[in-house]
Scaffold this active site. Sequence first.
Site, PDB file in Angstrom:
ATOM      1  N   ASP A  15       0.896  -1.217  -0.151  1.00 30.57           N
ATOM      2  CA  ASP A  15       0.727  -0.033   0.193  1.00 30.57           C
ATOM      3  C   ASP A  15       0.777   1.055   0.479  1.00 30.57           C
ATOM      4  O   ASP A  15       0.407   1.853  -0.242  1.00 30.57           O
ATOM      5  CB  ASP A  15      -1.100   0.295   1.082  1.00 30.57           C
ATOM      6  CG  ASP A  15      -1.734  -0.702   0.892  1.00 30.57           C
ATOM      7  OD1 ASP A  15      -2.049  -1.616   0.007  1.00 30.57           O
ATOM      8  OD2 ASP A  15      -2.850  -1.059   2.137  1.00 30.57           O
TER       9      ASP A  15
ATOM     10  N   ASP B 244     -14.250  33.551 -35.487  1.00 31.90           N
ATOM     11  CA  ASP B 244     -13.686  31.683 -35.907  1.00 31.90           C
ATOM     12  C   ASP B 244     -14.116  31.126 -34.969  1.00 31.90           C
ATOM     13  O   ASP B 244     -14.009  30.099 -35.635  1.00 31.90           O
ATOM     14  CB  ASP B 244     -12.578  32.587 -35.476  1.00 31.90           C
ATOM     15  CG  ASP B 244     -11.058  30.943 -35.798  1.00 31.90           C
ATOM     16  OD1 ASP B 244     -11.047  31.445 -37.305  1.00 31.90           O
ATOM     17  OD2 ASP B 244     -10.936  30.076 -34.471  1.00 31.90           O
TER      18      ASP B 244
ATOM     19  N   GLY C  15     -10.966  26.935 -36.667  1.00 28.19           N
ATOM     20  CA  GLY C  15     -12.463  27.843 -37.570  1.00 28.19           C
ATOM     21  C   GLY C  15     -11.696  27.148 -39.080  1.00 28.19           C
ATOM     22  O   GLY C  15     -12.152  26.736 -39.528  1.00 28.19           O
ATOM     23  N   LEU C  16     -10.919  28.004 -39.391  1.00 22.37           N
ATOM     24  CA  LEU C  16     -11.081  28.602 -40.769  1.00 22.37           C
ATOM     25  C   LEU C  16     -10.552  27.190 -41.339  1.00 22.37           C
ATOM     26  O   LEU C  16     -10.666  26.466 -42.280  1.00 22.37           O
ATOM     27  CB  LEU C  16      -9.694  29.570 -41.092  1.00 22.37           C
ATOM     28  CG  LEU C  16      -9.972  30.079 -41.400  1.00 22.37           C
ATOM     29  CD1 LEU C  16      -8.841  31.490 -41.453  1.00 22.37           C
ATOM     30  CD2 LEU C  16     -11.107  30.340 -42.858  1.00 22.37           C
TER      31      LEU C  16
HETATM   32  S1  SF4 Z   1      -1.839  -7.008  -2.334  1.00 30.61           S
HETATM   33 FE1  SF4 Z   1      -3.442  -5.183  -2.134  1.00 30.61          FE
HETATM   34  S2  SF4 Z   1      -3.898  -4.620  -0.529  1.00 30.61           S
HETATM   35 FE2  SF4 Z   1      -2.037  -6.008  -0.214  1.00 30.61          FE
HETATM   36  S3  SF4 Z   1      -0.222  -4.835  -0.468  1.00 30.61           S
HETATM   37 FE3  SF4 Z   1      -0.664  -5.144  -2.871  1.00 30.61          FE
HETATM   38  S4  SF4 Z   1      -2.528  -3.366  -3.293  1.00 30.61           S
HETATM   39 FE4  SF4 Z   1      -1.929  -3.511  -0.651  1.00 30.61          FE
END
Ligand code: SF4
Lengths: 506, 422
Positions: free
Chosen positions: A36, A278, A413-414
């Site tokens: 994460d 234009d 435009g033109l």
């Molecule tokens: S599997 Fe999903 S929840 Fe687990 S670390 Fe990777 S992104 Fe995060």
Amino acid sequence: MQLAMWTYEGPPHVGAMRIATAMIGVHYVLHAPQGDTYADLLFTMIERRDRRPPVTYTTFQARDLGGDTAGLFQNALRQAYERFDPQAILVGASCTAELLQDDPGGLARALDLPVPVVPLELPSYQRKENWGAAETFYRLVRALAQPRTREKGGRPVCNILGPTALGFHHRDDVVEIRRLIERLGIDIGVVAPLGASPADLARIGEADFNVVLYPEIAGTAATWLTRTFGQPATKTAPLGIGATRDFVAEVAALAGVDPAPVLNGQAARLPWYSRSVDSTYLTGKRVFIFGDATHAIAAARIAREELGFDIAGLGTYSREFARELRAAAAEHGVEPLITDDYLAVEAAIAEAHPDLVLGTQMERHVAKRLGVPCAVISAPMHVQDFPARYSPQMGFEGANVLFDTWIHPLMMGLEEHLLSMFRGDFEFHEGAAPSHLGAAHADAPPVVLPANAGQSWSPEAEQELARIPFFVRGKARRNTERFAADRGVAQITIETLYDAKAHFSR
Amino acid sequence: MTPSLSADLTGPVAPVLRERGQREVFCGLTGIVWLHRKIQDAFFLVVGSRTCAHLLQSAAGVMIFAEPRFATAIIDDRDLSGLADANAELDRMVEQLLARRPDIKLLFLVGSCPSEVIKLDLSRAAMRLSQRFAPSVRILNYSGSGIETTFTQGEDACLAALVPLLPKSDAPALLVVGALADAVEDQLRRSLAALGIAQVHVLPSRSAMELPPVGSGTRYLLAQPFLADTARALEGRGARRIPAPFPLGAEGTQLWLRAAAQAFGANMATVRAATALQAERAAAALARIRPALEGKRVFFFPDSQLEVPLARFLHREMGMQLVEVGTPYLHQQHLAEELALLPADTRLSEGQDVERQLDRCRAERPDLVVCGLGLANPLEAEGLATKWSIELVFTPIQGFEQATDLANLFVRPLDRRTRLRV
Ligand code: SF4
């Protein structure tokens, strides 16, 4: 379960990170596995921030699961407090830690740290990024804001609420709107969360009213402030000339000042650019709009009232604002599209066959595949959405920026007129890109629409269709096929084509 | 340059610094970003959360394809509360996907942290679904979860999942293991053929349908240093590993090829003859670049497990000093030949406590920091030159012809700093 290839919004804890990262003196301790930590790169790479987001991740592993993940969390929290010395701490869990039910809030309370600790409950399996940002901002405001001590009277004061880290042009919107408000003779109290400290949030109650720039983010907190401190909040997002004028009037009324000096002294170029000859070619261009609710709804008004476009489709991924979007769609006479499935959006765009798409980075890719020009009007964020130059979306200067950004992908435009005059010319042909976009833009694959079942085009009709400029060819094909189908015509000839043309141009 | 194994075969003597704290690394799901480009008829379905989907999207960055060959089945509240049967939901997702993508021949169900914590049994799901969709689609599973895998370990898990499917053959053959860019794979195949090794197979192959055979005659050669589980699975099928350094740099490539040749009984004269031209060309090109790096101090944050071979290359062929070589996991056995080539005083660290490592890094003020995307700009802002490590995974860097590309990846950030006057 839901099948997703690309998503418009991240998980709610990323919304919380956007608040923490926007602020000064706030640290977020997140119970989460190592992967994460990817979220850091959103801020350091996409937004090019020069500092890491103020986030500590516990990065628990499988081998910790049987053991003491709660202890791991407390350790991480204690160390983060000692190392970063924050004025306020957010604690919470990402999707995986939510399943462990370690209760970060309770664990933090047990540590009894000498700074405010705000626990976040962000249900990852129900909610998404913007909701997480709104909830986090609300929780912080609720925990820190103090009631007003300032005497009534004197110069009016307002707060500006909503700008975050990783926000769509938030950085410049704040500058533009602050200037606008100050020109009205109103003082700015707190701008939050962007650049605010916990101490700033504490004095949020001192202002007379709140300016809500992005309801997706500041709506919840602003509603609470209205209820608790009696601070009214603005309802208009100042996107486009009309909405900015409405916004100025609304702010002036809340502050009890005269809007005229600002309304009369505006230096916006959009109105004249849009009226200049234009721009005639922009008339009735069919535009498909998709984005977060605030930007999408505002874009529809600008497209119709300020650029003379027709609305071919209007949608949002912000389910929280489905009601507002439905109302806007009804006003523009189109079906509302409320979805976070980009394939559904792609299908809707292909079906609507617009001349221009105003969407997110996702729609930019869709439009590229369909060979339709596109401008980006909303998050999710891409490194291109953080230009080095000043480019607000809001206020009068923002309207100028929108004019440029939306018109740029189209033919001048033109150019467009010449193209229809010289159609079939070997150099000046329909496959050529707008001259200002260079050759690289010409290689978008053509839109291939399957003929309806049981229908076929005669070679001559196909040839004639190919002579129609590419930007209306899809529409011509579709209309002709519909016309033929309605009349039970199986073989489309040149005559069918022109019958259909006559029929639809009535 | 003629590589000599006798030079300083000591290897690091100081104890490895083992740290446990915040890790700042991707999870194994990230491997999908390159694996789906390599195995061209495979699809990767992550069974996970919105976070997993967002990670993939963010790691894939601008590489947005028409329809990518990966997706996430996002678990929601209904699956968790039992309102919906998660297994039935997963079957529905797979049905939906296969109906949409009839071109898919191999489907990986990829486990994530949430799927593992709720104990969703993906191996049973894969078996159940395989029976249903056989023979047109094969369905396998592996875990790329962040609680079990770090970044490149996702590839390890994926390849390990393929091993039981490999056809059996006890005929003598060489199996090169680890995803390489197609161009690199072709070059190395040509080199191996020139050494007189007749039967060369690769894992993973470009097509899921062309699986290499394995058996007691198989000698396998790792092309990537992060394949512990795959190696174990191959040993289980009777294959034996050829110990070698990894094919990074001219020296590494030559030692890697030489190990293969020795295992197949080629004599040293053949090896020298077959590789001399390329090795000399690469070494000469590297020598031209060397002054840009020589004597400079480099610090590695843990990322891909490529750190040890990269450090060996930068030290031995480019003359860089190694301040710290951090790696998420130090596989002593697979890295034995690499470690032997490192100077005795090399500071190796395994695992991570990112805050403490940053403290060390700031104190050392190295000339170049190799680190992940979350750290690079902040360190640049502090005045340190950085090289993002993910590029070392996505760029073809193995083999003789890529040796200078590899060196230049480290030169560029330094070069840039000497140019800029802003
Ligand atoms: S599997 Fe999903 S929840 Fe687990 S670390 Fe990777 S992104 Fe995060």
